[in-house]
Design a protein around this motif. Sequence first.
Motif, PDB file in Angstrom:
ATOM      1  N   LEU A 141       0.949  -1.143   0.193  1.00 29.19           N
ATOM      2  CA  LEU A 141       0.011   0.052   0.100  1.00 29.19           C
ATOM      3  C   LEU A 141       0.976   1.210   0.130  1.00 29.19           C
ATOM      4  CD1 LEU A 141      -2.488  -1.350   2.723  1.00 29.19           C
ATOM      5  CD2 LEU A 141      -3.150  -0.839   0.290  1.00 29.19           C
ATOM      6  N   VAL A 142       0.478   2.082  -0.826  1.00 25.78           N
ATOM      7  CA  VAL A 142       1.417   3.433  -0.805  1.00 25.78           C
ATOM      8  C   VAL A 142       0.279   4.692  -0.687  1.00 25.78           C
ATOM      9  CG1 VAL A 142       2.903   4.865  -2.069  1.00 25.78           C
ATOM     10  CG2 VAL A 142       3.004   2.626  -2.463  1.00 25.78           C
ATOM     11  N   GLU A 143       0.387   5.423   0.493  1.00 33.63           N
ATOM     12  CA  GLU A 143      -0.441   6.691   0.678  1.00 33.63           C
ATOM     13  C   GLU A 143       0.596   7.780   0.260  1.00 33.63           C
ATOM     14  OE1 GLU A 143      -1.167   3.515   3.876  1.00 33.63           O
ATOM     15  OE2 GLU A 143       0.529   4.306   3.042  1.00 33.63           O
ATOM     16  N   SER A 144      -0.178   8.762  -0.101  1.00 30.77           N
ATOM     17  CA  SER A 144       0.493  10.082  -0.818  1.00 30.77           C
ATOM     18  C   SER A 144      -0.431  11.351  -0.577  1.00 30.77           C
ATOM     19  CB  SER A 144       0.774  10.071  -1.928  1.00 30.77           C
ATOM     20  OG  SER A 144      -0.227   9.835  -3.052  1.00 30.77           O
ATOM     21  N   GLY A 145      -0.095  12.463  -0.596  1.00 27.50           N
ATOM     22  CA  GLY A 145      -0.953  13.587  -0.597  1.00 27.50           C
ATOM     23  C   GLY A 145      -1.038  14.402   0.618  1.00 27.50           C
ATOM     24  N   GLY A 146      -0.085  13.959   1.623  1.00 22.28           N
ATOM     25  CA  GLY A 146      -0.279  14.622   2.789  1.00 22.28           C
ATOM     26  C   GLY A 146       0.790  15.884   2.706  1.00 22.28           C
ATOM     27  N   ARG A 203      -6.077  16.333  -0.101  1.00 18.56           N
ATOM     28  CA  ARG A 203      -6.525  15.130  -0.691  1.00 18.56           C
ATOM     29  C   ARG A 203      -5.496  14.053  -0.598  1.00 18.56           C
ATOM     30  NH1 ARG A 203      -9.369  13.228  -6.558  1.00 18.56           N
ATOM     31  NH2 ARG A 203      -7.019  13.456  -7.232  1.00 18.56           N
ATOM     32  N   LEU A 204      -5.820  13.009  -0.139  1.00 20.05           N
ATOM     33  CA  LEU A 204      -5.074  11.850   0.167  1.00 20.05           C
ATOM     34  C   LEU A 204      -5.420  10.773  -0.913  1.00 20.05           C
ATOM     35  CD1 LEU A 204      -4.834  11.569   3.710  1.00 20.05           C
ATOM     36  CD2 LEU A 204      -3.564  13.029   2.572  1.00 20.05           C
ATOM     37  N   SER A 205      -4.253  10.053  -1.428  1.00 15.68           N
ATOM     38  CA  SER A 205      -4.524   8.903  -2.415  1.00 15.68           C
ATOM     39  C   SER A 205      -3.966   7.576  -1.660  1.00 15.68           C
ATOM     40  CB  SER A 205      -3.775   9.245  -3.601  1.00 15.68           C
ATOM     41  OG  SER A 205      -4.464  10.501  -4.273  1.00 15.68           O
ATOM     42  N   CYS A 206      -4.535   6.591  -2.038  1.00 12.62           N
ATOM     43  CA  CYS A 206      -4.060   5.286  -1.617  1.00 12.62           C
ATOM     44  C   CYS A 206      -4.194   4.496  -2.935  1.00 12.62           C
ATOM     45  CB  CYS A 206      -5.028   4.627  -0.473  1.00 12.62           C
ATOM     46  SG  CYS A 206      -4.603   2.867  -0.295  1.00 12.62           S
ATOM     47  N   ALA A 207      -2.906   3.895  -3.092  1.00 15.03           N
ATOM     48  CA  ALA A 207      -2.705   3.047  -4.384  1.00 15.03           C
ATOM     49  C   ALA A 207      -2.105   1.812  -3.692  1.00 15.03           C
ATOM     50  CB  ALA A 207      -1.697   3.511  -5.332  1.00 15.03           C
ATOM     51  N   ALA A 208      -2.197   0.497  -4.322  1.00 12.56           N
ATOM     52  CA  ALA A 208      -1.964  -0.667  -4.149  1.00 12.56           C
ATOM     53  C   ALA A 208      -1.231  -1.590  -5.313  1.00 12.56           C
ATOM     54  CB  ALA A 208      -2.853  -1.530  -3.655  1.00 12.56           C
ATOM     55  N   SER A 209      -0.189  -2.258  -4.844  1.00 12.94           N
ATOM     56  CA  SER A 209       0.163  -3.203  -6.186  1.00 12.94           C
ATOM     57  C   SER A 209      -0.903  -3.920  -6.543  1.00 12.94           C
ATOM     58  CB  SER A 209       1.550  -3.829  -5.364  1.00 12.94           C
ATOM     59  OG  SER A 209       1.259  -4.751  -4.315  1.00 12.94           O
ATOM     60  N   GLY A 210      -0.727  -4.336  -7.723  1.00 17.67           N
ATOM     61  CA  GLY A 210      -1.675  -4.950  -8.364  1.00 17.67           C
ATOM     62  C   GLY A 210      -3.013  -4.318  -8.446  1.00 17.67           C
ATOM     63  N   SER A 211      -3.987  -4.927  -9.268  1.00 17.83           N
ATOM     64  CA  SER A 211      -5.445  -4.187  -9.530  1.00 17.83           C
ATOM     65  C   SER A 211      -6.410  -4.766  -8.251  1.00 17.83           C
ATOM     66  CB  SER A 211      -6.017  -4.705 -10.808  1.00 17.83           C
ATOM     67  OG  SER A 211      -5.169  -3.793 -11.636  1.00 17.83           O
ATOM     68  N   ILE A 212      -5.983  -4.827  -7.004  1.00 15.64           N
ATOM     69  CA  ILE A 212      -6.804  -5.445  -6.016  1.00 15.64           C
ATOM     70  C   ILE A 212      -7.728  -4.680  -5.390  1.00 15.64           C
ATOM     71  CG2 ILE A 212      -4.970  -5.198  -4.208  1.00 15.64           C
ATOM     72  CD1 ILE A 212      -5.324  -8.154  -3.424  1.00 15.64           C
ATOM     73  N   LEU A 213      -7.450  -3.463  -5.275  1.00 15.77           N
ATOM     74  CA  LEU A 213      -8.197  -2.315  -4.396  1.00 15.77           C
ATOM     75  C   LEU A 213      -9.851  -2.522  -4.655  1.00 15.77           C
ATOM     76  CD1 LEU A 213      -6.313   0.957  -3.917  1.00 15.77           C
ATOM     77  CD2 LEU A 213      -6.590  -1.185  -2.437  1.00 15.77           C
ATOM     78  N   ARG A 214      -9.950  -2.684  -6.030  1.00 20.32           N
ATOM     79  CA  ARG A 214     -11.379  -2.628  -6.560  1.00 20.32           C
ATOM     80  C   ARG A 214     -12.249  -4.035  -6.059  1.00 20.32           C
ATOM     81  NH1 ARG A 214     -10.792  -3.292 -12.730  1.00 20.32           N
ATOM     82  NH2 ARG A 214      -9.115  -2.005 -12.544  1.00 20.32           N
ATOM     83  N   VAL A 260      -8.126   4.868  -3.889  1.00 24.85           N
ATOM     84  CA  VAL A 260      -8.868   5.400  -3.029  1.00 24.85           C
ATOM     85  C   VAL A 260      -8.462   6.711  -2.694  1.00 24.85           C
ATOM     86  CG1 VAL A 260     -10.076   4.730  -0.785  1.00 24.85           C
ATOM     87  CG2 VAL A 260      -9.592   2.911  -2.196  1.00 24.85           C
ATOM     88  N   TYR A 261      -9.311   7.420  -2.277  1.00 24.00           N
ATOM     89  CA  TYR A 261      -9.000   9.051  -1.986  1.00 24.00           C
ATOM     90  C   TYR A 261      -9.819   9.218  -0.649  1.00 24.00           C
ATOM     91  CZ  TYR A 261      -8.022   9.151  -6.930  1.00 24.00           C
ATOM     92  OH  TYR A 261      -7.473   8.687  -8.212  1.00 24.00           O
ATOM     93  N   LEU A 262      -9.210  10.174  -0.022  1.00 30.77           N
ATOM     94  CA  LEU A 262      -9.736  10.957   0.977  1.00 30.77           C
ATOM     95  C   LEU A 262      -9.565  12.563   1.017  1.00 30.77           C
ATOM     96  CD1 LEU A 262     -11.213  10.160   3.908  1.00 30.77           C
ATOM     97  CD2 LEU A 262      -8.923  10.816   4.914  1.00 30.77           C
ATOM     98  N   GLN A 263     -10.748  12.948   0.810  1.00 32.67           N
ATOM     99  CA  GLN A 263     -10.879  14.381   0.579  1.00 32.67           C
ATOM    100  C   GLN A 263     -11.129  15.089   2.037  1.00 32.67           C
ATOM    101  OE1 GLN A 263     -10.439  16.672  -2.089  1.00 32.67           O
ATOM    102  NE2 GLN A 263     -10.469  18.220  -0.528  1.00 32.67           N
ATOM    103  N   MET A 264     -10.233  15.891   2.539  1.00 28.93           N
ATOM    104  CA  MET A 264     -10.059  16.281   3.910  1.00 28.93           C
ATOM    105  C   MET A 264     -10.589  17.911   3.797  1.00 28.93           C
ATOM    106  SD  MET A 264      -7.436  14.207   5.688  1.00 28.93           S
ATOM    107  CE  MET A 264      -5.878  15.175   4.865  1.00 28.93           C
ATOM    108  N   ASN A 265     -11.519  18.653   4.235  1.00 26.97           N
ATOM    109  CA  ASN A 265     -11.714  19.944   4.269  1.00 26.97           C
ATOM    110  C   ASN A 265     -11.866  20.346   5.651  1.00 26.97           C
ATOM    111  OD1 ASN A 265     -11.988  19.814   1.360  1.00 26.97           O
ATOM    112  ND2 ASN A 265     -14.153  19.359   1.537  1.00 26.97           N
ATOM    113  N   SER A 266     -11.828  21.749   5.920  1.00 27.03           N
ATOM    114  CA  SER A 266     -11.904  22.140   7.045  1.00 27.03           C
ATOM    115  C   SER A 266     -11.180  21.490   8.205  1.00 27.03           C
ATOM    116  CB  SER A 266     -13.437  22.071   7.579  1.00 27.03           C
ATOM    117  OG  SER A 266     -14.338  22.887   6.527  1.00 27.03           O
ATOM    118  N   LEU A 267      -9.921  21.501   7.804  1.00 24.48           N
ATOM    119  CA  LEU A 267      -8.976  20.702   8.683  1.00 24.48           C
ATOM    120  C   LEU A 267      -8.701  21.439  10.080  1.00 24.48           C
ATOM    121  CD1 LEU A 267      -6.483  19.411   6.072  1.00 24.48           C
ATOM    122  CD2 LEU A 267      -7.581  18.045   7.571  1.00 24.48           C
TER     123      LEU A 267
END
Length: 114
Positions: free
Chosen positions: A4-9, A19-30, A78-85
């Motif tokens: 798992l690779v998280e980014s966007g912080g 907005r944070l993003s999460c990616a994974a090796s292989g097409s498995i998140l779906r 997968v994303y996480l949109q974070m507002n009003s932090l």
Amino acid sequence: QVQLVESGGGLVQPGGSLRLSCAASGSILRFNDMAWYRQAPGKEREWIASISRGGNTAYADSVKGRFTISRDSPKNTVYLQMNSLKPEDTAVYYCNTISVTWNWGQGTQVTVSS
């Protein structure tokens, strides 16, 4: 093993957005119900949001109305949109399945400070 690779912080002022993003090796998140978690300094890791394969979402009370989880299955992301932090949102953010199936990634640091 899935990686798992998280980014966007980053550093953001109170009231700002990220907005944070999460990616994974292989097409498995779906094929999985996914979630975001966070761990603040000195605290245990906590669940904050989840999204099912069908798109149903759930949120912790602490982020409800401010954060939005979403997924882009073709992009296997997968994303996480974070507002009003708020300063209390400062933490390392992680993604995983709702059942914490895989090893944790390195996370992405979010710091909310003026």
